[in-house]
Design a protein around this motif. Structure first.
Motif, PDB file in Angstrom:
ATOM      1  N   LEU A  55       0.719  -1.199  -0.265  1.00  0.00           N
ATOM      2  CA  LEU A  55       0.058  -0.085  -0.015  1.00  0.00           C
ATOM      3  C   LEU A  55       1.055   1.333   0.014  1.00  0.00           C
ATOM      4  CD1 LEU A  55      -2.958  -0.908   2.577  1.00  0.00           C
ATOM      5  CD2 LEU A  55      -3.054  -0.362  -0.150  1.00  0.00           C
ATOM      6  N   GLU A  56       1.816   1.290   0.815  1.00  0.00           N
ATOM      7  CA  GLU A  56       2.810   2.399   1.012  1.00  0.00           C
ATOM      8  C   GLU A  56       3.209   2.568  -0.211  1.00  0.00           C
ATOM      9  OE1 GLU A  56       6.402   4.528   2.352  1.00  0.00           O
ATOM     10  OE2 GLU A  56       6.323   2.512   1.243  1.00  0.00           O
ATOM     11  N   LEU A  57       3.941   1.772  -0.988  1.00  0.00           N
ATOM     12  CA  LEU A  57       4.629   1.492  -2.185  1.00  0.00           C
ATOM     13  C   LEU A  57       3.558   2.014  -3.411  1.00  0.00           C
ATOM     14  CD1 LEU A  57       7.117  -1.470  -2.343  1.00  0.00           C
ATOM     15  CD2 LEU A  57       7.603   0.758  -2.299  1.00  0.00           C
ATOM     16  N   HIS A  58       2.686   1.775  -3.273  1.00  0.00           N
ATOM     17  CA  HIS A  58       1.393   2.295  -4.477  1.00  0.00           C
ATOM     18  C   HIS A  58       1.199   3.671  -4.198  1.00  0.00           C
ATOM     19  CE1 HIS A  58      -1.830   2.017  -7.012  1.00  0.00           C
ATOM     20  NE2 HIS A  58      -2.653   2.312  -6.267  1.00  0.00           N
ATOM     21  N   TRP A  59       0.935   4.088  -3.051  1.00  0.00           N
ATOM     22  CA  TRP A  59       0.545   5.290  -2.730  1.00  0.00           C
ATOM     23  C   TRP A  59       1.745   6.307  -3.162  1.00  0.00           C
ATOM     24  CZ3 TRP A  59      -1.501   3.936   2.626  1.00  0.00           C
ATOM     25  CH2 TRP A  59      -2.947   3.530   2.258  1.00  0.00           C
ATOM     26  N   THR A  60       2.916   5.934  -2.947  1.00  0.00           N
ATOM     27  CA  THR A  60       4.228   6.793  -3.221  1.00  0.00           C
ATOM     28  C   THR A  60       4.035   6.744  -4.852  1.00  0.00           C
ATOM     29  OG1 THR A  60       5.421   5.473  -1.329  1.00  0.00           O
ATOM     30  CG2 THR A  60       6.861   6.815  -2.901  1.00  0.00           C
ATOM     31  N   ARG A  61       4.077   5.599  -5.415  1.00  0.00           N
ATOM     32  CA  ARG A  61       4.039   5.732  -6.924  1.00  0.00           C
ATOM     33  C   ARG A  61       2.742   6.720  -7.554  1.00  0.00           C
ATOM     34  NH1 ARG A  61       2.455   2.387 -11.342  1.00  0.00           N
ATOM     35  NH2 ARG A  61       3.668   2.776 -13.144  1.00  0.00           N
ATOM     36  N   GLN A  62       1.716   6.871  -6.919  1.00  0.00           N
ATOM     37  CA  GLN A  62       0.830   7.539  -7.421  1.00  0.00           C
ATOM     38  C   GLN A  62       1.032   8.866  -7.162  1.00  0.00           C
ATOM     39  OE1 GLN A  62      -1.572   5.700  -8.893  1.00  0.00           O
ATOM     40  NE2 GLN A  62      -3.366   5.763  -7.912  1.00  0.00           N
ATOM     41  N   TYR A 130       1.792  -2.994 -11.550  1.00  0.00           N
ATOM     42  CA  TYR A 130       0.819  -2.045 -11.369  1.00  0.00           C
ATOM     43  C   TYR A 130       1.230  -1.195  -9.996  1.00  0.00           C
ATOM     44  CZ  TYR A 130      -3.592  -0.698  -9.193  1.00  0.00           C
ATOM     45  OH  TYR A 130      -4.781   0.041  -9.016  1.00  0.00           O
ATOM     46  N   ILE A 131       2.088  -1.844  -9.232  1.00  0.00           N
ATOM     47  CA  ILE A 131       2.464  -1.106  -7.724  1.00  0.00           C
ATOM     48  C   ILE A 131       3.835  -0.496  -8.153  1.00  0.00           C
ATOM     49  CG2 ILE A 131       3.041  -1.444  -5.584  1.00  0.00           C
ATOM     50  CD1 ILE A 131       0.837  -3.648  -5.402  1.00  0.00           C
ATOM     51  N   LEU A 132       4.690  -0.893  -8.676  1.00  0.00           N
ATOM     52  CA  LEU A 132       6.088  -0.686  -8.723  1.00  0.00           C
ATOM     53  C   LEU A 132       6.386  -0.079 -10.201  1.00  0.00           C
ATOM     54  CD1 LEU A 132       7.869  -3.401  -6.935  1.00  0.00           C
ATOM     55  CD2 LEU A 132       7.093  -1.272  -5.931  1.00  0.00           C
ATOM     56  N   GLY A 133       5.587  -0.288 -11.164  1.00  0.00           N
ATOM     57  CA  GLY A 133       6.062   0.170 -12.506  1.00  0.00           C
ATOM     58  C   GLY A 133       7.058  -0.613 -13.281  1.00  0.00           C
ATOM     59  N   SER A 134       7.507  -1.687 -12.630  1.00  0.00           N
ATOM     60  CA  SER A 134       8.645  -2.585 -13.382  1.00  0.00           C
ATOM     61  C   SER A 134       8.011  -3.768 -13.780  1.00  0.00           C
ATOM     62  CB  SER A 134       9.965  -2.485 -12.464  1.00  0.00           C
ATOM     63  OG  SER A 134       9.377  -3.267 -11.252  1.00  0.00           O
TER      64      SER A 134
END
Lengths: 302, 186
Positions: A55-62, A130-134
């Protein structure tokens, strides 16, 4: 335009197909998670850690995407939809072949843990994108793997080898420090004691190992470490867990053959000392694993 | 490519409905003719207890348990036992013909329904190591002890934990193995 439409379609179609192909695995995981079953407290902690970090990684990416959009600097992370579909086709085909082969030769369905591992193999790249973009992230894959109800199986297969290793290591450590000791299977003779000290399943060090691995994956994800660094972090956590358990068993053996035992008069004092040594070793392992992974920086070995 | 994937996903979804269970059950259970030996060994492992006749009626406690034992590489026995003090116990014996993850500790099975408290390993008068644990906190509480041994109950092949048993079984030593669990209710 067609590519964008196709990507939008894939965004919904792929999860639906994953649900369809792996419904027995998801059904089994859900049943175990809601009714107890194979999910022990260790597994629940790893799931909680994974949810937190994802969740933390997803929000940071957003947030980063939004900032880039405001600056007009957003480079679209192109996803080759055909590649993703091709990958998923291969994994589902592998799942079908293994399942049929197992049913035909062993006369029973594929072990649930193998089915779950295949599900993780199928879902990890999509989640990573989806979450990290890699396309692929080893630490995410490992973190998802530790979210499976794995602990009971680890205990089944690894408890005895870990105890053997810990007994031999502790006997060696005690001998080096001048206390005569000799290992015998999963027990050892220490000092003047006529009865061997038995290393019980609870002292196998598996909890240290599991906690170390989950922590290593968590930090690797948080620090966005590369694949080699993730492997190094997990190996370091393994060595630390084994070392800490050897130290714990050696300390407990010294305690049980020293005159200190006679000074424990109140009931439960020995158990308290036992617990205190266990908890201290656990904290030392976790802190050492934390420092070890923190020391690694992205790009150090890649 | 997408059509191939959809076809494969539908096929994968239908796999659990493949009729394989009846075949596997018959092939595994048909090979056992060891009921008497199991009874004798279990009696030998429980000094101070009288093992009563096998409880045929209640072989599977639930449909979930029956489903699990469809793929179990062995056989399940339930006995009633009476201690010298007059207490009643239930004895659950599982016989397997190969080392398998399917023969796991009873603690693992009961953990799904009850909170478990590990009471450690204790040795009885015969020197058999038993893993003791308590299942349940309020209401019905089960006190359970469990051991693993070979079919004849040889003294050097008795283990309190399932991992030790598994590795010994993998290394050889016996073809058939038993798990004996004594359950009392409070």
């Amino acid at each position: 335009m067609n590519n964008i439409q196709s990507r939008k379609q894939n965004k919904y179609v792929v999860p639906l197909l994953l649900l369809l192909a792996f419904w027995p695995v998801l059904n089994w995981l859900f049943r175990n998670l809601t009714r107890g079953g194979l999910y022990g407290p260790e597994d629940v902690i790893s799931i909680f850690s994974a949810l937190l970090i994802l969740l933390e990684l997803h929000w940071t990416r957003q947030l980063k995407c939004k900032l880039k959009l405001n600056e007009g600097d957003l480079k679209s992370e192109e996803i080759d939809s055909n590649k993703g579909i091709g990958y998923l086709t291969c994994v589902v085909a592998l799942y079908i072949v293994l399942q049929i082969a197992h049913m035909y030769f062993v006369l029973e369905p594929l072990p649930m843990l193998v089915q779950e591992a295949l599900f993780i193999v199928a879902v990890a790249p999509f989640l990573s994108r989806y979450i990290l973009g890699s396309n692929f992230n080893l630490s995410l894959f490992a973190m998802l793997f530790y979210c499976l109800p794995l602990y009971a199986s680890l205990e089944f297969f690894l408890s005895f080898p870990f105890r053997l290793l810990a007994t031999s290591g502790a006997a060696l450590l005690l001998s080096v420090t001048g206390i005569p000791s000799s290992p015998h299977d999963t027990s050892m003779f220490v000092g003047h004691l006529a009865v061997p000290v038995s290393i019980e399943p609870a002292c196998s060090g598996l909890r240290f190992f599991f906690a170390g691995q989950v922590l290593a994956c968590f930090l690797s994800l948080r620090l966005r470490l590369g694949p080699y660094q993730t492997i190094f972090a997990c190996l370091a956590a393994l060595v630390l867990a084994l070392g800490a358990n050897i130290l714990r068993i050696a300390s407990l053996s010294v305690l049980s053959c020293s005159s200190l035992v006679d000074s424990f008069s109140a009931p439960g004092q020995m158990e308290m000392a036992h617990e205190a040594i266990g908890i201290s070793s656990f904290i030392v392992t976790v802190v050492a694993a934390f420092l070890c992974v923190k020391f690694l920086r992205p790009g150090k070995f890649n | 490519m997408r059509i191939v994937l959809i076809f494969l996903c539908v096929l994968a979804a239908a796999l659990p409905f493949m009729p394989v269970s009846s075949l596997s059950r018959a092939s595994h259970l048909g090979s056992f003719h060891d009921d008497e030996v199991v009874f004798k060994t279990t009696q030998k492992l429980l000094p101070g207890m009288e093992l009563l006749a096998r409880n045929q009626k209640d072989q599977f406690a639930s449909s979930q348990e029956e489903e699990f034992y469809k793929h179990f590489p062995g056989k399940l026995y339930r006995f009633n036992a009476l201690s010298s003090e007059g207490s009643r116990y239930q004895v659950l014996v599982r016989l397997v013909n190969k080392p398998s993850r399917k023969l796991h500790s009873l603690k693992e099975c009961m953990a799904g329904k009850f909170p478990i408290e590990d009471l450690g390993v204790r040795y009885d008068v015969e020197g058999t190591p038993w893993q003791h644990f308590r299942a349940g906190q309020t209401g019905v509480i089960y006190l359970v002890r469990e051991t693993f041994c070979d079919l004849n109950g040889s003294k050097n092949n008795r283990f309190a934990d399932v991992s030790s048993w598994y590795w010994r079984a993998v290394m050889g030593g016996s073809e058939k193995w038993l798990s004996v669990a004594v359950i009392s209710r409070r």
